[in-house]
Design an enzyme around this catalytic site. Structure first.
Site, PDB file in Angstrom:
ATOM      1  N   ASP A  30      58.021   2.006  42.275  1.00  0.00           N
ATOM      2  CA  ASP A  30      56.905   1.068  41.599  1.00  0.00           C
ATOM      3  C   ASP A  30      55.690   1.552  41.078  1.00  0.00           C
ATOM      4  OD1 ASP A  30      58.695  -0.051  43.477  1.00  0.00           O
ATOM      5  OD2 ASP A  30      58.158  -2.021  43.165  1.00  0.00           O
ATOM      6  N   HIS A  57      65.574  -4.313  44.467  1.00  0.00           N
ATOM      7  CA  HIS A  57      64.287  -4.710  44.652  1.00  0.00           C
ATOM      8  C   HIS A  57      64.042  -5.852  45.578  1.00  0.00           C
ATOM      9  CE1 HIS A  57      60.045  -4.356  42.783  1.00  0.00           C
ATOM     10  NE2 HIS A  57      60.230  -5.623  43.049  1.00  0.00           N
ATOM     11  N   HIS A 106      59.682  -2.437  45.764  1.00  0.00           N
ATOM     12  CA  HIS A 106      59.265  -3.679  46.044  1.00  0.00           C
ATOM     13  C   HIS A 106      58.200  -3.532  47.179  1.00  0.00           C
ATOM     14  CE1 HIS A 106      58.086  -7.557  45.892  1.00  0.00           C
ATOM     15  NE2 HIS A 106      58.401  -7.874  47.267  1.00  0.00           N
ATOM     16  N   ASN A 141      60.554  -9.019  40.730  1.00  0.00           N
ATOM     17  CA  ASN A 141      59.950 -10.089  40.553  1.00  0.00           C
ATOM     18  C   ASN A 141      59.046 -10.393  39.754  1.00  0.00           C
ATOM     19  OD1 ASN A 141      58.855  -8.349  42.715  1.00  0.00           O
ATOM     20  ND2 ASN A 141      57.637 -10.058  43.350  1.00  0.00           N
ATOM     21  N   HIS A 142      58.465  -9.326  39.366  1.00  0.00           N
ATOM     22  CA  HIS A 142      57.238  -9.860  38.278  1.00  0.00           C
ATOM     23  C   HIS A 142      57.807  -9.486  36.829  1.00  0.00           C
ATOM     24  CE1 HIS A 142      54.588 -10.286  41.390  1.00  0.00           C
ATOM     25  NE2 HIS A 142      54.736  -9.086  41.897  1.00  0.00           N
ATOM     26  N   GLU A 148      57.706  -2.494  37.147  1.00  0.00           N
ATOM     27  CA  GLU A 148      57.591  -3.901  37.315  1.00  0.00           C
ATOM     28  C   GLU A 148      56.025  -4.438  37.819  1.00  0.00           C
ATOM     29  OE1 GLU A 148      58.312  -7.056  39.798  1.00  0.00           O
ATOM     30  OE2 GLU A 148      57.489  -5.835  41.349  1.00  0.00           O
ATOM     31  N   ASN A 149      55.201  -3.410  38.121  1.00  0.00           N
ATOM     32  CA  ASN A 149      53.761  -3.318  38.438  1.00  0.00           C
ATOM     33  C   ASN A 149      53.182  -2.711  37.670  1.00  0.00           C
ATOM     34  OD1 ASN A 149      55.161  -3.074  41.679  1.00  0.00           O
ATOM     35  ND2 ASN A 149      54.366  -5.296  40.985  1.00  0.00           N
ATOM     36  N   HIS A 200      56.606  -0.774  48.458  1.00  0.00           N
ATOM     37  CA  HIS A 200      55.524   0.169  47.840  1.00  0.00           C
ATOM     38  C   HIS A 200      55.396   1.161  48.936  1.00  0.00           C
ATOM     39  CE1 HIS A 200      53.746  -2.353  44.402  1.00  0.00           C
ATOM     40  NE2 HIS A 200      55.024  -2.456  44.675  1.00  0.00           N
TER      41      HIS A 200
HETATM   42 FE   FE2 Z   1      58.163  -6.437  43.338  1.00  0.00          FE
END
Ligand code: FE2
Length: 277
Positions: free
Chosen positions: A26, A169, A194, A85-86, A57-58, A196
């Site tokens: 990520d 994820h 996810h 999820n983001h 995604e981040n 991290h």
């Molecule tokens: Fe995530």
């Protein structure tokens, strides 16, 4: 022409040519983006990967991705981006995902969601690689069954190529581990994202699937999963809403490199990458 290792001359038990995939965990905010863009040319020179995949995604301020950021990462050396999820956190992303086949969102979002959950990509050497993104359900949104979705992805992609890569994820180690075993022998690499924090459990499962519970992140080291530790502490200690901010300071890039037999899709090696950018 990409460099190729004639594996059979070095390892008699490996009977075919191999390829390498680098996966970067990520990417968190601008520090993570800058680190990934700076490190990808170095990693390419060092490992000569056939494909570089990153979870983005981040990438936009710690939450989601924007079209500009997606394009910059693709232009800067990443071949495929995965999300999580983001995915829908930023405006304009829906149209971007419809247009850009190299950016994948979780495949187990409801049918009709914008974008794609998996795709087929050709390396410079001509090998087809199937890449997929799935999201877990434990302590996460109640989306469609990721295990059944994995079966469907295998059914769709394996007739085209045995070399398949999955970014799963998910929040829990158990759901990620279960996915590794579920896909063993059918997907070349199952890499968790996810949470991290890079885990030290990388291995090749008996059926030939490379697995790691979490690849880790590409983001600020002096942080709580990429965010300013003081703000995170405030939230834990007061239980009041505080807006998280991406931390600054030194940045670490975490990920894995996976070596896979082209002809069979079996992974022969998975190695963690973790270095200050
Ligand atoms: Fe995530």
């Amino acid at each position: 022409m990409r460099p190729r290792l004639l594996a059979s001359s070095l390892f008699p038990h490996i009977s075919s040519l191999t390829m390498k995939i680098i996966f970067i965990g990520d990417i968190v905010g601008k520090p993570g983006r800058d680190a990934a863009l700076a490190m990808v040319p170095i990693l390419r020179a060092e490992y000569a990967p056939d494909l570089v995949i990153a979870n983005a995604e981040n990438a936009a301020g710690g939450l989601g991705i924007t079209p500009e950021i997606g394009r910059a990462l693709l232009k800067g050396g990443m071949d495929v981006l995965t999300l999580g999820n983001h995915t829908w956190s930023k405006r304009d992303v829906q149209e971007f995902l419809n247009q850009e086949a190299r950016v994948l969102r979780p495949a187990n979002y409801p049918p009709g969601s914008p974008g794609r959950g998996f795709g087929l990509f050709k390396t410079a050497g001509g090998t087809l690689v199937g890449v997929a993104n799935l999201i877990g359900r434990t302590f996460m949104e109640p989306l469609d069954d990721p295990f059944r979705a994995a079966d469907e992805i295998v059914g769709a992609l394996r007739p085209m190529t045995p070399v398949l890569f999955l970014d799963f994820h998910a929040e829990t180690t158990s759901e990620k581990g279960a996915m590794g075993w579920h896909c063993d022998g059918r997907i070349s690499a199952v890499v968790g994202t996810h949470t991290h924090v890079q885990t030290a459990d990388e291995r090749v499962l008996p059926g030939g699937t490379a697995f790691i519970t979490d690849a880790g992140m590409c983001g600020p080291e002096d942080s709580v999963i990429g965010m300013d530790p003081q703000i995170v502490l405030q939230r834990f200690r007061t239980q009041m809403p505080h807006k998280f901010e991406v931390a600054d300071g030194p940045t670490r890039l975490c990920g894995v490199v996976v070596e896979i037999e082209d002809a069979t899709g079996r992974a022969c090696r998975i190695e963690r990458i973790s270095r200050l950018a």
